[in-house]
Design a protein around this motif. Structure first.
Motif, PDB file in Angstrom:
ATOM      1  N   VAL A 101      -8.098  25.965  -5.085  1.00 32.79           N
ATOM      2  CA  VAL A 101      -9.018  24.830  -5.217  1.00 32.79           C
ATOM      3  C   VAL A 101      -8.284  23.538  -4.876  1.00 32.79           C
ATOM      4  N   PHE A 102      -7.078  23.402  -5.377  1.00 33.95           N
ATOM      5  CA  PHE A 102      -6.273  22.209  -5.096  1.00 33.95           C
ATOM      6  C   PHE A 102      -6.209  21.950  -3.594  1.00 33.95           C
ATOM      7  N   CYS A 103      -6.014  23.005  -2.822  1.00 32.08           N
ATOM      8  CA  CYS A 103      -5.868  22.872  -1.366  1.00 32.08           C
ATOM      9  C   CYS A 103      -7.183  22.528  -0.650  1.00 32.08           C
ATOM     10  N   LEU A 104      -8.303  22.586  -1.357  1.00 32.80           N
ATOM     11  CA  LEU A 104      -9.565  22.097  -0.791  1.00 32.80           C
ATOM     12  C   LEU A 104      -9.611  20.572  -0.830  1.00 32.80           C
ATOM     13  N   TYR A 105      -8.798  19.992  -1.712  1.00 36.76           N
ATOM     14  CA  TYR A 105      -8.821  18.549  -1.955  1.00 36.76           C
ATOM     15  C   TYR A 105      -7.550  17.827  -1.512  1.00 36.76           C
ATOM     16  N   ALA A 106      -6.422  18.520  -1.561  1.00 36.00           N
ATOM     17  CA  ALA A 106      -5.143  17.864  -1.278  1.00 36.00           C
ATOM     18  C   ALA A 106      -4.211  18.813  -0.531  1.00 36.00           C
ATOM     19  N   LEU A 107      -3.196  18.225   0.052  1.00 35.19           N
ATOM     20  CA  LEU A 107      -2.187  19.011   0.752  1.00 35.19           C
ATOM     21  C   LEU A 107      -1.466  19.919  -0.227  1.00 35.19           C
ATOM     22  N   LYS A 108      -1.126  21.110   0.194  1.00 36.09           N
ATOM     23  CA  LYS A 108      -0.493  22.120  -0.674  1.00 36.09           C
ATOM     24  C   LYS A 108       0.727  21.563  -1.402  1.00 36.09           C
ATOM     25  N   ASN A 109       1.557  20.786  -0.717  1.00 36.89           N
ATOM     26  CA  ASN A 109       2.790  20.290  -1.327  1.00 36.89           C
ATOM     27  C   ASN A 109       2.644  18.930  -2.008  1.00 36.89           C
ATOM     28  N   ALA A 110       1.418  18.432  -2.113  1.00 37.63           N
ATOM     29  CA  ALA A 110       1.187  17.140  -2.761  1.00 37.63           C
ATOM     30  C   ALA A 110       1.302  17.288  -4.277  1.00 37.63           C
ATOM     31  N   GLY A 111       1.599  16.190  -4.932  1.00 35.31           N
ATOM     32  CA  GLY A 111       1.726  16.198  -6.390  1.00 35.31           C
ATOM     33  C   GLY A 111       0.424  16.544  -7.086  1.00 35.31           C
ATOM     34  N   VAL A 112       0.562  17.113  -8.269  1.00 34.81           N
ATOM     35  CA  VAL A 112      -0.588  17.669  -8.970  1.00 34.81           C
ATOM     36  C   VAL A 112      -1.423  16.644  -9.733  1.00 34.81           C
ATOM     37  N   THR A 113      -0.852  15.632 -10.302  1.00 32.26           N
ATOM     38  CA  THR A 113      -1.628  14.733 -11.156  1.00 32.26           C
ATOM     39  C   THR A 113      -2.632  13.951 -10.326  1.00 32.26           C
ATOM     40  N   ARG A 114      -3.905  14.344 -10.423  1.00 31.02           N
ATOM     41  CA  ARG A 114      -4.957  13.672  -9.668  1.00 31.02           C
ATOM     42  C   ARG A 114      -6.311  14.018 -10.267  1.00 31.02           C
ATOM     43  N   ASN A 115      -7.266  13.103 -10.068  1.00 32.83           N
ATOM     44  CA  ASN A 115      -8.635  13.285 -10.546  1.00 32.83           C
ATOM     45  C   ASN A 115      -9.587  12.977  -9.407  1.00 32.83           C
ATOM     46  N   VAL A 116     -10.669  13.745  -9.369  1.00 29.85           N
ATOM     47  CA  VAL A 116     -11.721  13.551  -8.369  1.00 29.85           C
ATOM     48  C   VAL A 116     -13.025  13.361  -9.135  1.00 29.85           C
ATOM     49  N   ILE A 117     -13.703  12.260  -8.876  1.00 35.05           N
ATOM     50  CA  ILE A 117     -14.983  11.995  -9.525  1.00 35.05           C
ATOM     51  C   ILE A 117     -16.094  12.249  -8.503  1.00 35.05           C
ATOM     52  N   VAL A 118     -17.063  13.052  -8.928  1.00 34.71           N
ATOM     53  CA  VAL A 118     -18.157  13.488  -8.065  1.00 34.71           C
ATOM     54  C   VAL A 118     -19.470  12.982  -8.663  1.00 34.71           C
ATOM     55  N   ASP A 119     -20.295  12.344  -7.839  1.00 37.86           N
ATOM     56  CA  ASP A 119     -21.568  11.809  -8.348  1.00 37.86           C
ATOM     57  C   ASP A 119     -22.623  12.908  -8.464  1.00 37.86           C
ATOM     58  N   ARG A 120     -23.792  12.533  -8.911  1.00 36.47           N
ATOM     59  CA  ARG A 120     -24.882  13.483  -9.160  1.00 36.47           C
ATOM     60  C   ARG A 120     -25.350  14.208  -7.895  1.00 36.47           C
ATOM     61  N   ASP A 121     -25.084  13.619  -6.733  1.00 34.42           N
ATOM     62  CA  ASP A 121     -25.474  14.230  -5.457  1.00 34.42           C
ATOM     63  C   ASP A 121     -24.389  15.130  -4.883  1.00 34.42           C
ATOM     64  N   GLY A 122     -23.246  15.207  -5.550  1.00 35.25           N
ATOM     65  CA  GLY A 122     -22.160  16.053  -5.073  1.00 35.25           C
ATOM     66  C   GLY A 122     -21.165  15.348  -4.176  1.00 35.25           C
ATOM     67  N   LYS A 123     -21.255  14.026  -4.097  1.00 30.78           N
ATOM     68  CA  LYS A 123     -20.337  13.258  -3.251  1.00 30.78           C
ATOM     69  C   LYS A 123     -19.162  12.723  -4.061  1.00 30.78           C
ATOM     70  N   ILE A 124     -18.007  12.684  -3.418  1.00 34.55           N
ATOM     71  CA  ILE A 124     -16.813  12.125  -4.036  1.00 34.55           C
ATOM     72  C   ILE A 124     -16.969  10.610  -4.082  1.00 34.55           C
ATOM     73  N   VAL A 125     -16.759  10.037  -5.276  1.00 32.33           N
ATOM     74  CA  VAL A 125     -16.907   8.589  -5.427  1.00 32.33           C
ATOM     75  C   VAL A 125     -15.613   7.905  -5.868  1.00 32.33           C
ATOM     76  N   PHE A 126     -14.627   8.685  -6.326  1.00 33.05           N
ATOM     77  CA  PHE A 126     -13.372   8.078  -6.791  1.00 33.05           C
ATOM     78  C   PHE A 126     -12.270   9.128  -6.775  1.00 33.05           C
ATOM     79  N   LEU A 127     -11.093   8.696  -6.359  1.00 33.97           N
ATOM     80  CA  LEU A 127      -9.911   9.567  -6.322  1.00 33.97           C
ATOM     81  C   LEU A 127      -8.755   8.849  -7.011  1.00 33.97           C
ATOM     82  N   THR A 128      -8.027   9.559  -7.864  1.00 32.82           N
ATOM     83  CA  THR A 128      -6.838   8.971  -8.476  1.00 32.82           C
ATOM     84  C   THR A 128      -5.620   9.815  -8.139  1.00 32.82           C
ATOM     85  N   ARG A 129      -4.471   9.197  -8.315  1.00 30.23           N
ATOM     86  CA  ARG A 129      -3.199   9.901  -8.110  1.00 30.23           C
ATOM     87  C   ARG A 129      -2.222   9.360  -9.142  1.00 30.23           C
ATOM     88  N   LEU A 130      -1.559  10.258  -9.830  1.00 33.96           N
ATOM     89  CA  LEU A 130      -0.649   9.938 -10.927  1.00 33.96           C
ATOM     90  C   LEU A 130      -1.429   9.280 -12.063  1.00 33.96           C
TER      91      LEU A 130
END
Length: 179
Positions: A131-160
């Motif tokens: 699942v991680f690799c659907l959103y980020a590069l395999k070797n990228a750091g793990v601490t991250r959040n993805v916020i998805v709205d009611r329509d299924g669209k990404i609205v916010f991304l965090t790192r660390l």
């Protein structure tokens, strides 16, 4: 003469806008994301530590927070109590869903991690970082959040874990839930 100055100024402005857009894109790539705000969140299915199936697309109509974490991640351990107390507990009975995805660890380790961290939101193993690799590069750091709205669209991304970015994410989540 006035026309050529106008054209030169316009060309400079366009060049500046394009380079700013490229820098913004590069910034997301530097953060390791392969998804962008505005696009549909890639669908996935996982099994939580308590044996329930979680399929992202089943939660259309709700606001979803996807948290990528791991027991060995110090930054994740710092962020998780804030997610629990400032987001999950106030919103869990609203149109809000939170799933923590633990990267590359078995179910028993993930369950023990949740217990040790006193986390009550659902956690699921993410074997081989599929699942991680659907959103980020395999070797990228793990601490991250993805916020998805009611329509299924990404609205916010965090790192660390950055307090300012975390606060901005919370604000987005609460506004979306209130709509």
């Amino acid at each position: 003469m006035k026309h050529s100055k106008f054209v030169a100024a316009l060309a400079f402005t366009l060049l500046l806008l394009v380079s700013t857009g490229i820098r913004a894109q590069e910034k997301e790539q530097d953060r390791g994301y392969i998804v962008e705000v505005g696009q549909m969140a890639p669908d996935f299915t996982v099994t939580t530590t308590d044996g329930k199936t979680f399929k992202l697309s089943d939660y259309r109509g709700k606001v979803v927070m996807i948290q990528f974490t791991a027991s060995w991640c110090g930054v994740c351990r710092k962020e998780m109590p804030h997610i629990e107390s400032e987001i999950w507990l106030p919103l869990k009975s609203k149109d809000f869903v939170l799933i923590g995805l633990d990267r590359d660890e078995p179910k028993d380790v993930v369950a023990a991690f949740a217990k040790k961290m006193s986390i009550t939101y659902p956690l699921a193993p993410d074997p081989d970082s599929k699942v991680f690799c659907l959103y980020a590069l395999k070797n990228a750091g793990v601490t991250r959040n993805v916020i998805v709205d009611r329509d299924g669209k990404i609205v916010f991304l965090t790192r660390l874990y950055d307090e300012k970015e975390f606060g901005a994410m919370k604000e987005v989540i609460f506004k979306l839930v209130q709509k």
